[in-house]
Design an enzyme around this catalytic site. Sequence first.
Site, mmCIF file in Angstrom:
data_model
loop_
_atom_site.group_PDB
_atom_site.id
_atom_site.type_symbol
_atom_site.label_atom_id
_atom_site.label_comp_id
_atom_site.label_asym_id
_atom_site.label_seq_id
_atom_site.Cartn_x
_atom_site.Cartn_y
_atom_site.Cartn_z
ATOM 1 N N LYS A 188 14.036 109.197 -49.382
ATOM 2 C CA LYS A 188 13.744 108.540 -48.042
ATOM 3 C C LYS A 188 12.875 107.414 -47.828
ATOM 4 O O LYS A 188 12.132 107.374 -48.669
ATOM 5 C CB LYS A 188 12.835 109.715 -47.502
ATOM 6 C CG LYS A 188 13.018 109.442 -45.777
ATOM 7 C CD LYS A 188 12.417 110.795 -45.193
ATOM 8 C CE LYS A 188 12.532 110.570 -43.561
ATOM 9 N NZ LYS A 188 11.471 109.630 -42.738
ATOM 10 N N PRO A 200 10.227 115.542 -42.792
ATOM 11 C CA PRO A 200 9.066 115.813 -43.461
ATOM 12 C C PRO A 200 7.974 115.036 -42.685
ATOM 13 O O PRO A 200 8.000 113.854 -42.828
ATOM 14 C CB PRO A 200 9.321 115.456 -44.898
ATOM 15 C CG PRO A 200 10.171 114.394 -44.991
ATOM 16 C CD PRO A 200 11.183 114.558 -43.796
ATOM 17 N N GLY A 231 12.402 114.637 -36.459
ATOM 18 C CA GLY A 231 11.098 114.600 -36.469
ATOM 19 C C GLY A 231 10.467 115.257 -35.394
ATOM 20 O O GLY A 231 10.041 116.111 -34.898
ATOM 21 N N ARG A 232 9.792 113.963 -34.662
ATOM 22 C CA ARG A 232 8.758 114.256 -33.419
ATOM 23 C C ARG A 232 9.273 114.726 -32.404
ATOM 24 O O ARG A 232 8.849 115.773 -31.710
ATOM 25 C CB ARG A 232 8.428 112.700 -32.931
ATOM 26 C CG ARG A 232 7.496 112.058 -33.953
ATOM 27 C CD ARG A 232 7.328 110.381 -33.270
ATOM 28 N NE ARG A 232 8.474 109.735 -33.454
ATOM 29 C CZ ARG A 232 8.502 108.633 -32.920
ATOM 30 N NH1 ARG A 232 7.733 107.963 -32.263
ATOM 31 N NH2 ARG A 232 9.691 107.729 -33.537
ATOM 32 N N CYS A 266 7.060 106.609 -46.006
ATOM 33 C CA CYS A 266 5.620 106.844 -45.306
ATOM 34 C C CYS A 266 4.754 105.662 -45.149
ATOM 35 O O CYS A 266 4.826 104.825 -45.770
ATOM 36 C CB CYS A 266 4.672 107.738 -46.080
ATOM 37 S SG CYS A 266 3.461 108.000 -45.195
ATOM 38 N N ALA A 307 3.746 115.084 -42.289
ATOM 39 C CA ALA A 307 2.259 115.402 -42.756
ATOM 40 C C ALA A 307 1.646 116.183 -41.777
ATOM 41 O O ALA A 307 1.532 115.782 -40.569
ATOM 42 C CB ALA A 307 1.390 114.335 -43.267
ATOM 43 N N ASN A 347 17.780 108.338 -39.484
ATOM 44 C CA ASN A 347 16.503 108.921 -38.906
ATOM 45 C C ASN A 347 15.866 108.075 -38.098
ATOM 46 O O ASN A 347 15.965 106.766 -38.298
ATOM 47 C CB ASN A 347 15.436 109.417 -40.246
ATOM 48 C CG ASN A 347 13.831 109.822 -39.785
ATOM 49 O OD1 ASN A 347 13.182 109.458 -40.332
ATOM 50 N ND2 ASN A 347 14.039 110.669 -38.731
ATOM 51 N N GLY A 348 14.973 108.498 -37.083
ATOM 52 C CA GLY A 348 14.371 107.628 -36.005
ATOM 53 C C GLY A 348 14.816 107.779 -34.517
ATOM 54 O O GLY A 348 15.997 107.427 -34.340
ATOM 55 N N GLN A 364 9.301 117.098 -51.121
ATOM 56 C CA GLN A 364 9.136 115.552 -51.098
ATOM 57 C C GLN A 364 7.710 115.308 -51.862
ATOM 58 O O GLN A 364 6.821 115.739 -51.678
ATOM 59 C CB GLN A 364 9.007 115.146 -49.661
ATOM 60 C CG GLN A 364 8.967 113.695 -49.688
ATOM 61 C CD GLN A 364 8.679 112.891 -48.247
ATOM 62 O OE1 GLN A 364 7.563 112.708 -47.846
ATOM 63 N NE2 GLN A 364 9.760 112.243 -47.858
#
Length: 344
Positions: free
Chosen positions: A142, A16, A227-228, A100, A18, A203-204, A70
């Site tokens: 998360k 997720p 993500g990215r 976040c 933003a 994650n990461g 989320q």
Amino acid sequence: MQIGPYTLANNLFVAPMAGVTDRPFRMLCKQLGAGYAVSEMVTSRKDLWKSLKTSRRADHTGESGPIAVQIAGTDAAMMAEAAVYNIERGAQIIDINMGCPAKKVCNKWAGSALMQDEPLAMSIVQAVVDAAQPHGVPVTLKMRTGWCNEHKNAVALARAAEAVGVQMITVHGRTREQGYKGFAEYETIAAVKQAVKVPVVANGDIDSPEKAQEVLKLTGADAVMIGRAAQGRPWIFREIAHYLSTGEHLAQPLVAEVRRLLLDHLDEHYALYGELTGVRSARKHIAWYVQSLPEGEAFRQHMNTLEDSAAQHRAVAAFFDDLAQRHERLPDPVLSLDSLALHE
């Protein structure tokens, strides 16, 4: 892999993000091999639920299930109410944001700031689980490894969350203090996996098929969340899936396919956001697609001068038509995580 009653297509998840993981982007990633995607963070503040921003974030029209939403906030009762509100609008899984690192979120003691106050964090988790349970909706969490390097409490929080009924835990391998700087570490994720019986997601910094395989091995995690690295490269999910199953790399996608994917993405984007907002918010997606391509930077600058969707759509089509004259497949990218502006 299972989350409550839901069997997922695979163990490759979309993080997720933003301003990024809206419905068009989630649907695109699922189309290209992601087994699961979580919505952008939705506020627990009731006075903002009817806002255009929140309404767009809660739009799941045409999206394949399970629909995961989320939610973020600092008040247990408000978070419980937000869970029910989203369930009534189609959410099949509720994810609690405790990861976040944004200052505007943490300054209100939401997101990863909750990791500093374990009793408050667990009261929120308990309230959300209790609210979702009568609807048969599983709750996931998360979080980060901790607030700072001296206070990594992910293992304790994971155990507590499992005890009150959370059915999956995702850990970003950084502290809140790190933000998105430095490198993710996976030892804490491995420790969380050892500590709980529910599925754990790593994650990461997962930006390649090899890295996904390495992280799964290092952590013992049940899934990876990306993500990215999916920004401008949503086909990374099928690349990872192919590599994990065969040990071989897929060829770069055809330029003609990328052209079609991006133009279809833009059409869905304009339909969700409208003309003015759609054109401006689409710029970042276009920039991610072209950032590593020949003449990509010049095209990005030109794109920022266009103010209507038809012109933007035509310019993208022309850029990829020209690229296809020189390359059948997308040239090999040279991507740097540090060059990407938004984060998982």
